[in-house]
Design a protein around this motif. Sequence first.
Motif, PDB file in Angstrom:
ATOM      1  N   UNK A  54     -15.261 -45.834  -6.332  1.00  0.00           N
ATOM      2  CA  UNK A  54     -15.387 -46.165  -4.904  1.00  0.00           C
ATOM      3  C   UNK A  54     -16.689 -45.594  -4.348  1.00  0.00           C
ATOM      4  N   UNK A  55     -16.987 -44.353  -4.699  1.00  0.00           N
ATOM      5  CA  UNK A  55     -18.211 -43.728  -4.197  1.00  0.00           C
ATOM      6  C   UNK A  55     -19.451 -44.432  -4.736  1.00  0.00           C
ATOM      7  N   UNK A  60     -22.104 -43.483  -1.949  1.00  0.00           N
ATOM      8  CA  UNK A  60     -21.764 -42.233  -1.280  1.00  0.00           C
ATOM      9  C   UNK A  60     -22.083 -41.036  -2.162  1.00  0.00           C
ATOM     10  N   UNK A  61     -22.456 -39.954  -1.523  1.00  0.00           N
ATOM     11  CA  UNK A  61     -22.711 -38.701  -2.204  1.00  0.00           C
ATOM     12  C   UNK A  61     -21.798 -37.643  -1.597  1.00  0.00           C
ATOM     13  N   UNK A  62     -21.004 -37.000  -2.425  1.00  0.00           N
ATOM     14  CA  UNK A  62     -20.099 -35.967  -1.927  1.00  0.00           C
ATOM     15  C   UNK A  62     -20.893 -34.752  -1.458  1.00  0.00           C
ATOM     16  N   UNK A  63     -20.427 -34.076  -0.400  1.00  0.00           N
ATOM     17  CA  UNK A  63     -21.101 -32.845   0.044  1.00  0.00           C
ATOM     18  C   UNK A  63     -20.893 -31.718  -0.968  1.00  0.00           C
ATOM     19  N   UNK A  64     -21.639 -30.650  -0.809  1.00  0.00           N
ATOM     20  CA  UNK A  64     -21.573 -29.535  -1.753  1.00  0.00           C
ATOM     21  C   UNK A  64     -20.258 -28.773  -1.666  1.00  0.00           C
ATOM     22  N   UNK A  65     -19.478 -29.018  -0.620  1.00  0.00           N
ATOM     23  CA  UNK A  65     -18.256 -28.239  -0.419  1.00  0.00           C
ATOM     24  C   UNK A  65     -17.120 -28.674  -1.318  1.00  0.00           C
ATOM     25  N   UNK A  91     -18.574 -34.757   5.244  1.00  0.00           N
ATOM     26  CA  UNK A  91     -18.504 -36.210   5.382  1.00  0.00           C
ATOM     27  C   UNK A  91     -19.403 -36.869   4.331  1.00  0.00           C
ATOM     28  N   UNK A  92     -18.868 -37.663   3.418  1.00  0.00           N
ATOM     29  CA  UNK A  92     -17.476 -38.077   3.289  1.00  0.00           C
ATOM     30  C   UNK A  92     -16.565 -36.912   2.897  1.00  0.00           C
ATOM     31  N   UNK A 122     -13.595 -53.197   0.823  1.00  0.00           N
ATOM     32  CA  UNK A 122     -12.542 -52.289   0.369  1.00  0.00           C
ATOM     33  C   UNK A 122     -12.178 -52.699  -1.059  1.00  0.00           C
ATOM     34  N   UNK A 123     -12.470 -51.847  -2.047  1.00  0.00           N
ATOM     35  CA  UNK A 123     -12.299 -52.254  -3.449  1.00  0.00           C
ATOM     36  C   UNK A 123     -10.871 -52.083  -3.949  1.00  0.00           C
TER      37      UNK A 123
END
Length: 374
Positions: A54-55, A60-65, A91-92, A122-123
């Motif tokens: 999905x990302x 999309x790139x996930x945050x470092x958290x 975010x995301x 929406x996949x």
Amino acid sequence: MALRLMMKPPLSSSKGLLFFYLVVLFSCSQSINAQTNQTNATTDPSEVRALTSIFQQWDLQAPDTWNISGEPCSGTALTTSFSEFEDPSNNPAIRCDCSFNASTVCHITSLRVFGLDKRGVIPDEILELPYLDFLKIDKNFFSGSLPAFIGNLSRLGLLSIAQNNFSGPIPKEIGNLKKLYLLSLGNNDLSGTLPPELGNLVELGELYINSCGLSGEIPSSFANLKEMRIVWASDNAFTGKIPDFVGNWTKLTQLRFEGNSFEGPIPSSFSNLTSLNSLRIGDIYNGSSSSLDFVRNLKNLTDLVLRNVLLTGNFPSYITELQSLQKLDLSFNNLTGQIPSTLFNMNSLIYLFLGNNSLSGSIPSQKSETLQTM
């Protein structure tokens, strides 16, 4: 783990003392094991693959958290704080529940992609997140139809896709989401009517369908939606009469029916909506005229907008009994008689619009300092 015992053992005998310490050691062992299991819990591999896909599709790139490439259910993904989950820097975002299989397996329960200007559809892979109970992808450029398979995500409680470019009808399968408490579809390019199957969503408390291209009448099945608290349904092409059963949605606090093609009158059953603090109805051109009498009981109103809705009769003095009223707009109607001078001295009233009626009398020279706009 440091352990400090601050109580005396309940038994004085050596056997009792031994029993007491065994109980304490067992409890500590259980606590340590639970913490270890929580630390060792891993995300369901099929969900990791689905989320990664999905990302990739949504760029999309996930945050470092938290870590999309290794263990997604880590860091802020394990937060129980809604404010931390909704933090703009997160975010995301996802949230996980790691209590499965004796706290060894994590499932992804929430996905939020808000205001990132992302594109795509929406996949199918979203079906590989079967524990999802929260899906919020507002304020992007997602397009295509709202897929019928969304109705298979049976745990969804919140579905919010507002402010995108989705098109086509609302799939009737949304009516399968019996746990939905919030549905937000506003500001899209949808078409067609409201599916009667949405009347199956008996836990629905918030419905946002403003400016999304819908038309037709409100289905009679919506009489079942007695948990409704907020309904925004302005700027569509809804037709027919506003149903009497809306007056049975007694938990309503906000109702917006502006800019549609409804026929009058406004149902007298609205007098039952005593929890309302905001009522906005506008642009009723056809049908019978309406009386303002239903407003008398709505003591909690702060916002009353009935603009161009075929109101007739004398301007009622009981409007001044609505002591919380901050905005009153009754313009473009057929109201007659004099405006009560006490209206201009209400302590709460800030905005007052009464133009394009047939009112008489004079405006008092003194008015409340609160009243800013007339």
